[in-house]
Design a protein around this motif. Sequence first.
Motif, PDB file in Angstrom:
ATOM      1  N   UNK A 268       2.773  -0.072 -15.682  1.00 30.72           N
ATOM      2  CA  UNK A 268       1.816   0.434 -14.603  1.00 30.72           C
ATOM      3  C   UNK A 268       2.408   0.937 -13.414  1.00 30.72           C
ATOM      4  N   UNK A 269       2.620  -0.128 -13.258  1.00 33.24           N
ATOM      5  CA  UNK A 269       3.405  -0.398 -11.419  1.00 33.24           C
ATOM      6  C   UNK A 269       3.192  -1.380 -11.175  1.00 33.24           C
ATOM      7  N   UNK A 270       3.959  -2.143 -10.523  1.00 33.45           N
ATOM      8  CA  UNK A 270       3.637  -3.965  -9.608  1.00 33.45           C
ATOM      9  C   UNK A 270       2.285  -4.103  -9.660  1.00 33.45           C
ATOM     10  N   UNK A 271       2.034  -5.341  -9.899  1.00 31.80           N
ATOM     11  CA  UNK A 271       0.905  -5.625 -10.068  1.00 31.80           C
ATOM     12  C   UNK A 271       0.349  -5.795  -8.388  1.00 31.80           C
ATOM     13  N   UNK A 272      -0.819  -5.357  -8.299  1.00 32.35           N
ATOM     14  CA  UNK A 272      -1.047  -4.217  -6.526  1.00 32.35           C
ATOM     15  C   UNK A 272      -1.729  -5.813  -5.685  1.00 32.35           C
ATOM     16  N   UNK A 273      -1.546  -6.645  -6.178  1.00 28.65           N
ATOM     17  CA  UNK A 273      -2.770  -8.179  -5.061  1.00 28.65           C
ATOM     18  C   UNK A 273      -1.892  -7.591  -3.620  1.00 28.65           C
ATOM     19  N   UNK A 274      -0.871  -8.148  -3.551  1.00 24.49           N
ATOM     20  CA  UNK A 274      -0.437  -8.101  -1.708  1.00 24.49           C
ATOM     21  C   UNK A 274      -0.658  -6.547  -1.566  1.00 24.49           C
ATOM     22  N   UNK A 275      -0.954  -5.777  -1.912  1.00 20.98           N
ATOM     23  CA  UNK A 275      -1.362  -4.108  -1.602  1.00 20.98           C
ATOM     24  C   UNK A 275      -3.066  -4.108  -1.354  1.00 20.98           C
ATOM     25  N   UNK A 276      -3.611  -4.797  -2.081  1.00 26.84           N
ATOM     26  CA  UNK A 276      -5.421  -4.376  -2.319  1.00 26.84           C
ATOM     27  C   UNK A 276      -5.477  -6.002  -0.883  1.00 26.84           C
ATOM     28  N   UNK A 277      -5.309  -6.712  -0.671  1.00 31.43           N
ATOM     29  CA  UNK A 277      -4.687  -8.120   0.031  1.00 31.43           C
ATOM     30  C   UNK A 277      -5.101  -7.109   1.113  1.00 31.43           C
ATOM     31  N   UNK A 278      -3.525  -6.402   1.556  1.00 31.68           N
ATOM     32  CA  UNK A 278      -3.662  -5.818   3.339  1.00 31.68           C
ATOM     33  C   UNK A 278      -4.870  -4.992   2.985  1.00 31.68           C
ATOM     34  N   UNK A 279      -5.472  -3.973   2.209  1.00 32.69           N
ATOM     35  CA  UNK A 279      -5.945  -3.127   2.726  1.00 32.69           C
ATOM     36  C   UNK A 279      -8.149  -4.040   2.637  1.00 32.69           C
ATOM     37  N   UNK A 280      -7.419  -4.557   2.189  1.00 32.63           N
ATOM     38  CA  UNK A 280      -9.501  -5.837   2.405  1.00 32.63           C
ATOM     39  C   UNK A 280     -10.156  -5.105   1.654  1.00 32.63           C
ATOM     40  N   UNK A 281      -9.891  -4.907  -0.126  1.00 31.89           N
ATOM     41  CA  UNK A 281      -9.982  -4.430  -1.083  1.00 31.89           C
ATOM     42  C   UNK A 281     -10.241  -5.843  -2.528  1.00 31.89           C
ATOM     43  N   UNK A 282     -11.326  -5.314  -2.363  1.00 30.42           N
ATOM     44  CA  UNK A 282     -12.682  -6.707  -3.409  1.00 30.42           C
ATOM     45  C   UNK A 282     -11.579  -7.034  -4.572  1.00 30.42           C
ATOM     46  N   UNK A 283     -11.723  -8.605  -5.357  1.00 31.78           N
ATOM     47  CA  UNK A 283     -10.407  -8.399  -6.306  1.00 31.78           C
ATOM     48  C   UNK A 283     -10.717  -9.106  -6.957  1.00 31.78           C
ATOM     49  N   UNK A 284     -11.320  -8.281  -8.341  1.00 30.53           N
ATOM     50  CA  UNK A 284     -11.225  -9.127 -10.127  1.00 30.53           C
ATOM     51  C   UNK A 284     -10.333  -9.073 -10.523  1.00 30.53           C
TER      52      UNK A 284
END
Length: 480
Positions: free
Chosen positions: A281-297
Motif C-alpha cells: 500500500x505504501x510505506x507504513x505512514x506513522x512517520x508522516x502522520x506524526x509530522x501532520x498531527x493526525x490521530x492514529x489507531x
Amino acid sequence: MTQEQGGGSRPVVLRNGTVLTMDAAHRVLTGHDVLVVDDRIAAIGVGLEVPAGTEEIDAAGGIVMPGMIDTHRHMWQTVMRGYGADWTLTQYFVWYYLEWGKVFRPEDVHAGNLLGGVEALEAGVTTTVDWSHGLQTVAHADAAADALESLPGRFVLAYGNIQDAPANWTGTPEFRDFVARRGTGGTLGFQLAFDVTGDPAFPEKPAFEVARDLGVPVTTHAGVWGATGDDGIKLMHDNGFMTPETVYVHSATLSPDSYHRIAATGGSVSVSTESEQSAGQGYPPTWALRAHGIPVSLSMDTTVWWSGDLFSAMRSTLGADRSREHLEAHATGDTVTHSSLRAEQVVEWATLGGARALGREADLGSVEVGKKADLVLIRNDHSPVSFPLLNPYGHVAFQAQRGDVHTVLVDGRIVKRDGRLVDVDMAALRRTAEESVDHLRSTLGDEAWEKGMNPDVPETKVLDNPYTYTDFRSDATHRR
Ligand SMILES: [Zn+2]
C-alpha cells in the motif's frame, strides 16, 4: 450474551499489578489493585477493600492495561488463515475481489467472524472493527452480525461489499431494512466500509450521502498504491464528506496536501503496519502522520496474511517508523540519537487511539474509574520473558505476546482467565472453520486452490484498482 448488557455476575479485583492507566497523565501505578463492579471500573488503589464475594485475581508481577482496540480487521477472511502469506496486494485483489470472494457463503462469513472474534479476545483485543467487505447479500450481513453478537467481545460491524458499487448496495431497501433491524442502536457498533477510487465522476458519492443520512461513520482504505489516493481524498473533501468520525485505513500513499485535509477535518488513520510492509500500500505512514498531527489507531487487516494480535502491530509499527527515521538520516549523513517513536506511544495507539477513532474515548481505552471494564492482565509465570519488568511500555510492545495474556475482561465479564478462554468450544470452532475450508477448497478445485497461493495476475485494470464498477486509472501509477 450481548456486549452492552453489562456486568459480570460478581465483582472482580486484579490485585497488586503494574497498571498502565493510559489516562491523560499516562500514570503507571505499581502495586495497585483495580476493582470491577458490574460493567465498570469501580476503584483503583492500593490494598482496596472489596465487596463480599469479589473474585480475586493475582496480578503481581504482571501488567494491567486497557483492552486493546483494532480498528480494521477483515474477520470474514479468518478461515483462510495464512493462505496468502506470500501475496502482494495485487494478488489479494485478484483472489478476493475478482475471482473467489464471491464463493463465500453466509456460513463462511459466519465461520470467519466467529474464529476472528475469538482470536481477537484471546489476544486481549476487546474491541474489533469487523471491516466486513464480503457482504454480497443481506444474508451475509446477518451471518456476520449473528457471529459477532454471539461473542462476549465488543465489535463494530463496518458494512461493505466489494462485489458491487457502493452506490448500489447502500441504495437497496434490503440494506436499509438491515440497518433498521440491527445496524444502529443495537449491540454492535456500525460503520459503512467502502473505498474511493478517485474516478472524477465520484461514483461513491451516493454512499456517502447514505452514511450522512444514517448518521454513521465511513471507514475507507485511502492512500493505497494503485487503488486509492489523493484524487479520492480531494473528492471527499470538496464534497464535505471528511468528518472527525471518518477512519482512513493505511493512508500510506498520500501527498502532504491529503494529510493536511485529514488533519484539518479531524479524522484519524488506522495503521496496519504488517500489512503495509508486505502488501504494498505504501510505506507504513506513522512517520508522516506524526509530522501532520493526525490521530492514529492500529489494526491487523487480515489473518489471510498476518497475525491477529496487536502486540505484533505495536512491534512492527515501532520497527517501521524507526527504520525509516534511521534510513532518512543516513541518507543525509546524519545519525539518529534519540528515537522519535516511543513504546509508550504505540501502547496508546493500540488502546486509547482506537477508542478515539471510534468516538468512544469517554468510556473505553484507558484504566480509569467510571470507564467500562475492558481490561487485560499480562502475566505468565511459566515464561522467562515475564521478568524482570523494568520498562512496562517496552515490555508490552517488544516482550509480550498473546500467550502472555492471562486475563481479559470485556464489559466487566471475564472472557479469558488464567490463560484460557472462558466458555469457548474450541473443537466446535475448529469444526466450523474446517467445514468452511472444505466448501471453499472443493469449489475452487485442487488446482485453483494450490495456484491461489501465488495467483497469476491477468492483463486487466486490476493494477489500477480492483473495483469493477469504474474504469478509472490513476495518473499516479502510470508515470512510466
Ligand atoms: Zn483492509
